[in-house]
Design a protein around this motif. Structure first.
Motif, short mmCIF file in Angstrom:
data_model
loop_
_atom_site.label_atom_id
_atom_site.label_comp_id
_atom_site.label_asym_id
_atom_site.label_seq_id
_atom_site.Cartn_x
_atom_site.Cartn_y
_atom_site.Cartn_z
N PRO A 115 5.65 -9.92 -1.96
CA PRO A 115 5.03 -10.87 -1.03
C PRO A 115 5.78 -10.93 0.29
O PRO A 115 7.01 -10.96 0.32
CB PRO A 115 5.13 -12.20 -1.79
N GLY A 116 5.04 -10.93 1.37
CA GLY A 116 5.65 -10.97 2.69
C GLY A 116 5.84 -9.61 3.32
O GLY A 116 6.30 -9.50 4.45
N GLN A 117 5.46 -8.55 2.60
CA GLN A 117 5.56 -7.19 3.11
C GLN A 117 4.23 -6.47 2.92
O GLN A 117 3.45 -6.79 2.04
CB GLN A 117 6.66 -6.41 2.36
N ARG A 118 4.01 -5.47 3.77
CA ARG A 118 2.86 -4.60 3.60
C ARG A 118 3.32 -3.33 2.91
O ARG A 118 4.35 -2.77 3.24
CB ARG A 118 2.23 -4.26 4.96
N GLY A 119 2.56 -2.88 1.95
CA GLY A 119 2.95 -1.69 1.22
C GLY A 119 1.79 -1.10 0.49
O GLY A 119 0.65 -1.59 0.58
N PRO A 120 2.02 -0.04 -0.28
CA PRO A 120 0.92 0.64 -0.98
C PRO A 120 0.28 -0.24 -2.04
O PRO A 120 0.95 -0.99 -2.73
CB PRO A 120 1.62 1.86 -1.61
N GLN A 121 -1.04 -0.12 -2.14
CA GLN A 121 -1.81 -0.83 -3.14
C GLN A 121 -2.32 0.16 -4.18
O GLN A 121 -2.69 1.28 -3.85
CB GLN A 121 -3.00 -1.57 -2.50
N ASP A 122 -2.33 -0.24 -5.44
CA ASP A 122 -2.79 0.61 -6.53
C ASP A 122 -4.22 0.20 -6.89
O ASP A 122 -4.47 -0.96 -7.22
CB ASP A 122 -1.85 0.43 -7.72
N CYS A 123 -5.15 1.16 -6.85
CA CYS A 123 -6.55 0.81 -7.13
C CYS A 123 -6.74 0.26 -8.53
O CYS A 123 -7.70 -0.45 -8.80
CB CYS A 123 -7.45 2.02 -6.91
N ARG A 124 -5.79 0.56 -9.46
CA ARG A 124 -5.90 0.04 -10.81
C ARG A 124 -5.77 -1.48 -10.83
O ARG A 124 -6.28 -2.15 -11.73
CB ARG A 124 -4.83 0.68 -11.70
N ASN A 125 -5.08 -2.04 -9.83
CA ASN A 125 -4.96 -3.50 -9.73
C ASN A 125 -6.20 -4.13 -9.09
O ASN A 125 -6.35 -5.35 -9.10
CB ASN A 125 -3.72 -3.88 -8.91
N LEU A 126 -7.06 -3.28 -8.51
CA LEU A 126 -8.24 -3.77 -7.83
C LEU A 126 -9.49 -3.65 -8.68
O LEU A 126 -10.49 -4.34 -8.43
CB LEU A 126 -8.45 -3.01 -6.51
N GLY A 127 -9.47 -2.76 -9.67
CA GLY A 127 -10.63 -2.58 -10.54
C GLY A 127 -11.71 -1.71 -9.95
O GLY A 127 -12.82 -1.63 -10.49
N MET A 128 -11.43 -1.02 -8.85
CA MET A 128 -12.40 -0.15 -8.18
C MET A 128 -11.63 0.72 -7.19
O MET A 128 -10.43 0.53 -7.00
CB MET A 128 -13.47 -0.97 -7.47
N THR A 129 -12.31 1.66 -6.58
CA THR A 129 -11.63 2.49 -5.59
C THR A 129 -11.24 1.64 -4.38
O THR A 129 -11.81 0.57 -4.14
CB THR A 129 -12.52 3.65 -5.13
N CYS A 130 -10.30 2.18 -3.62
CA CYS A 130 -9.85 1.44 -2.43
C CYS A 130 -10.99 1.21 -1.46
O CYS A 130 -11.14 0.12 -0.90
CB CYS A 130 -8.72 2.23 -1.76
N ALA A 131 -11.80 2.24 -1.23
CA ALA A 131 -12.92 2.11 -0.29
C ALA A 131 -13.91 1.07 -0.76
O ALA A 131 -14.43 0.27 0.03
CB ALA A 131 -13.59 3.47 -0.11
N GLU A 132 -14.22 1.07 -2.06
CA GLU A 132 -15.16 0.08 -2.60
C GLU A 132 -14.61 -1.33 -2.44
O GLU A 132 -15.36 -2.27 -2.10
CB GLU A 132 -15.42 0.37 -4.08
N TYR A 133 -13.32 -1.48 -2.68
CA TYR A 133 -12.71 -2.81 -2.59
C TYR A 133 -12.76 -3.33 -1.15
O TYR A 133 -13.16 -4.48 -0.92
CB TYR A 133 -11.27 -2.75 -3.08
#
Length: 259
Positions: free
Chosen positions: A235-253
């Motif tokens: 928290p408080g930083q920008r960094g890589p996101q894992d699509c598995r935590n989003l439940g869909m592809t990055c573009a879809e999210y």
């Protein structure tokens, strides 16, 4: 029968009493003003504590700290920070006479206002509950402890998300915090205003689509990037996101959460 000299004497006596009363009132006002000033300096916010690579926080005036936070509103619904709070009230406990320590401060709420860097308010301020017990100082050194404070609430983040997406740039804001507490002796006490800058963007963090069988594509046959390990973002930083935590592809999210 009235003595001719009684009038001036009585008048002078009454004037003296009024002057004495005025002097006492002025003195007591000065004491009250001094007490209020002491309250704002006795409890204070020192800094925003830094997080380690494992996202842990160590509290103390000699530990690492941050001077600015960066938040991607596409992946954050609100934003909190760990603040180091100091207590300069002198110790009053005395084990020799069985007198308990009343100068410890129990933190219970924080009032927060968020404004653009130019000074205009983003939304109305809010009050949030907090927790923490700050010990009194020893000698010339203050006592310290940490508390978690919500710097940007959901309503404020919603507005900043929309502005960052529309303008396609960072939105710079300043969160101003007043921390309130109560001594064990029952005295209400609060800090002076403490301000901290936060940069808010939309979709500026790198997002990674992983390979099958953990591929996040919703449609069959879609190719995904082969990534063995993706480090988390604190928290408080920008960094890589894992699509598995989003439940869909990055573009879809991103398409789903775009204002």
């Amino acid at each position: 029968m009235t003595d001719e000299g009684e009038g001036p004497v009585a008048s002078t006596s009454g004037l003296a009493r009024r002057l004495i009363a005025l002097a006492l009132l002025t003195a007591s006002g000065g004491l009250l003003a001094s007490a209020c000033a002491d309250n704002e300096s006795s409890l204070f916010v020192r800094m925003r504590m830094a997080r380690t690579e494992d996202c842990d926080v160590t509290c103390g005036p000699g530990e690492g700290f941050w001077t600015e936070d960066s938040v991607d509103a596409a992946y954050s619904g609100s934003h909190s920070a760990t603040l180091l709070v100091g207590n300069q009230i002198v110790q009053r406990g005395d084990s020799d006479v069985l007198r308990t320590e009343t100068s410890r401060v129990q933190l219970y709420e924080a009032e927060v206002r968020v404004a653009y860097i130019e000074g205009d308010p983003v939304t109305e301020g809010f009050v949030v509950p907090i927790a923490g017990l700050v010990d009194p100082g020893t000698g010339d050194d203050a006592g310290y402890n940490c508390t978690e404070v919500l710097l940007i609430d959901g309503a404020t983040m919603d507005r900043l998300r929309g502005e960052a997406a529309e303008l396609r740039r960072d939105i710079e804001v300043v969160a101003t915090v007043v921390v309130r507490g109560r001594t064990l002796g029952g005295q209400e006490i609060e800090t002076a205003e403490w301000s901290y800058p936060v940069r808010v963007c939309f979709g500026c963090s790198r997002c990674v689509d992983t390979s099958p069988p953990t591929c996040c594509a919703s449609s069959a046959g879609e190719e995904c990037q082969d990534v063995d390990d993706i480090e988390g973002t604190c928290p408080g930083q920008r960094g890589p996101q894992d699509c598995r935590n989003l439940g869909m592809t990055c573009a879809e999210y991103i398409q789903r959460v775009r204002p």
